[in-house]
Enzyme design. Structure first.
Site, PDB file in Angstrom:
ATOM      1  N   TYR A  79      19.365 -18.500  11.160  1.00  0.00           N
ATOM      2  CA  TYR A  79      18.684 -18.263   9.890  1.00  0.00           C
ATOM      3  C   TYR A  79      17.764 -17.054   9.949  1.00  0.00           C
ATOM      4  CZ  TYR A  79      20.123 -23.131   9.080  1.00  0.00           C
ATOM      5  OH  TYR A  79      20.835 -24.301   8.960  1.00  0.00           O
ATOM      6  N   HIS A 139      25.111 -26.081  16.583  1.00  0.00           N
ATOM      7  CA  HIS A 139      25.195 -25.687  15.175  1.00  0.00           C
ATOM      8  C   HIS A 139      26.640 -25.485  14.728  1.00  0.00           C
ATOM      9  CE1 HIS A 139      22.981 -23.080  11.932  1.00  0.00           C
ATOM     10  NE2 HIS A 139      23.773 -24.014  11.395  1.00  0.00           N
TER      11      HIS A 139
END
Length: 457
Positions: free
Chosen positions: A82, A150
């Site tokens: 992110y 992830h």
């Protein structure tokens, strides 16, 4: 019909006291179960990203994180993928006020490893070590409460086992990680991996985070392929993220960001959602308001089997709260994300109104100084939302339960080279992708023109 009651401010004390540590212990090789201490509401910080906001460093991320803590939020989810999210969150948590008032042991930090960019994944042991070390540095912390692998559907099962094994080695040898899990979209893949980890290692995953699988459009996470299968695989906690289906369930339609229209929903599904939104409009509601409240409220019970008894953030100012205040049972865990203070305030009003309707919520609302009839209002609101939710389900018809493919057909992973693995910094990563994309939060009349009110999973 109003979406939330008018409430008193949630924090009225002018003299904050140092918050107590979350009761975590590690004795004789046994650690406190995650499901007994993880807060049921987690703040997602993927919005702290230059691909979502034109200049995330210009956002008041310090004020937002401080306000979240003041509101009672005690868990923050981030990822190296992110953009500057880890750095901005870490800097916000490192301010003197936060450090003095909210010691590190009083809140959770959750992050991830393995996803480098839109089409680059590295689950090697060397990259996992480098990623964890960098996260510790960026977040200004000596340990990470929970680390996910992830978007596991983009790599092989063996690669996931390698990453999980390395995370456990780091946990056992250094103590810089406490709990380990995986995140992703396809439920069958998540179930396969959770079962395989248990069979191959003899130890279950602490957490499996799913997104966009418990929404008004798709409730599969609550069924046999979701939470029931994961529970049989020994998974302790299953957080539900992206309750608006990556922004699909919004009056404005799917969000279009820096990478254009990224959403994998077909024209037909989008048309059905538009019809559902018009249905809500006819009854004086916004689709996103109904969707967010329905998902948060329903998951408290639907996700309870793999939920938690952590601090519920029900609004008692400057007080470490107990799950006993709202009934004492496990509550399904949800992830919400915001990038501006008004979004946070609105979300917390909805959340606390939901908690007011639970067993014990009436007394907690009174203790927090809220409306004396908040419990009654919450119960009535639940009935109204459920009626409209059933109407939305009728309109969506066969699209209920539909899941788009992830990864998309033709995806090819572009692995990191050995030299890149050693690098401290990752390359700039495209962000708005089907595997990590935004969802909307409720907005009030007149707010539709505000810029990018889309929190992330």
């Amino acid at each position: 019909m109003a979406s939330t009651p008018t409430e008193h401010p949630s924090t009225t004390s002018t003299f904050p006291t140092q918050q107590k540590a979350i009761p975590y212990t590690f004795t004789d090789g046994r650690r406190t179960p995650l499901s007994s201490i993880l807060p049921p509401l987690i703040f997602g910080t993927a919005t702290f990203n230059h691909q979502y906001n034109s200049d995330p460093f210009a956002l008041d991320t310090t004020g937002l994180v401080t306000s979240a803590l003041t509101h009672g939020i005690r868990a923050f989810d981030t990822s190296p993928y992110y953009g500057p999210s880890e750095q901005l969150l870490g800097d916000a948590l490192a301010t003197p006020f936060v450090r003095e008032t909210f010691p590190r042991a009083s809140y959770f930090v959750l992050t991830k490893v393995g996803r480098v960019s839109a089409d680059r994944f590295d689950y090697s042991a060397s990259w996992v070590r480098a990623s964890v070390a960098r996260s510790l540095e960026r977040l200004h912390t000596s340990y990470l409460d929970l680390v996910y692998c992830h978007d596991v559907e983009f790599v092989t099962l063996d690669q996931v086992i390698t990453a999980v094994s390395e995370l456990r080695r780091i946990r056992n040898e250094t103590g810089t990680i406490r709990y380990i899990g995986i995140s992703g979209y396809p439920l069958d893949v998540l179930g396969d991996i959770a079962e395989h980890v248990l069979r191959q290692t003899g130890e279950p995953l602490d957490a499996v985070q799913s997104y966009a699988n418990f929404t008004l459009q798709n409730q599969t996470l609550a069924g046999p392929r979701g939470i029931q299968r994961l529970r049989r695989a020994g998974v302790d906690v299953v957080p539900n993220a992206s309750p608006l289906g990556m922004g699909l369930l919004r009056r404005q339609g799917v969000p279009v960001g820096a990478m254009g229209d990224f959403h994998p929903a077909s024209r037909e599904l989008r048309a059905a959602v538009r019809a559902a939104s018009q249905f809500c409009d006819r009854h004086g509601e916004k689709l996103e308001v109904i969707a967010i409240r329905w998902a948060l409220e329903s998951w408290l019970s639907a996700g309870a089997a793999c939920g938690s008894r952590g601090d519920p953030a029900s609004g008692v100012p400057w007080k470490q709260e107990s799950n006993d205040d709202v009934g004492g049972t496990k509550l399904g865990v949800s992830v919400i994300g915001v990038s501006r203070a008004p979004e946070l305030e609105k979300t917390m009003l909805v959340w606390r109104s939901i908690l007011d309707g639970l067993e014990g919520g009436e007394q907690t609302a009174a203790q927090a100084g809220r409306w004396c009839r908040a419990w009654e209002w919450s119960r009535n609101r639940r009935k109204a939302v459920q009626i409209l939710a059933e109407g939305v389900h009728e309109i969506l018809g066969g699209w209920c339960g539909y899941a788009w493919p992830s990864p998309a057909p033709g995806f090819v992973n572009q692995p990191e080279s050995k030299s890149e693995v050693k690098a401290v910094e990752l390359p700039d990563a495209p962000w708005l992708t089907p595997a990590a994309s935004p969802e909307a939060t409720p907005v009030e009349a007149g707010d539709l023109g505000e810029e990018k009110e889309l929190p992330l999973r």
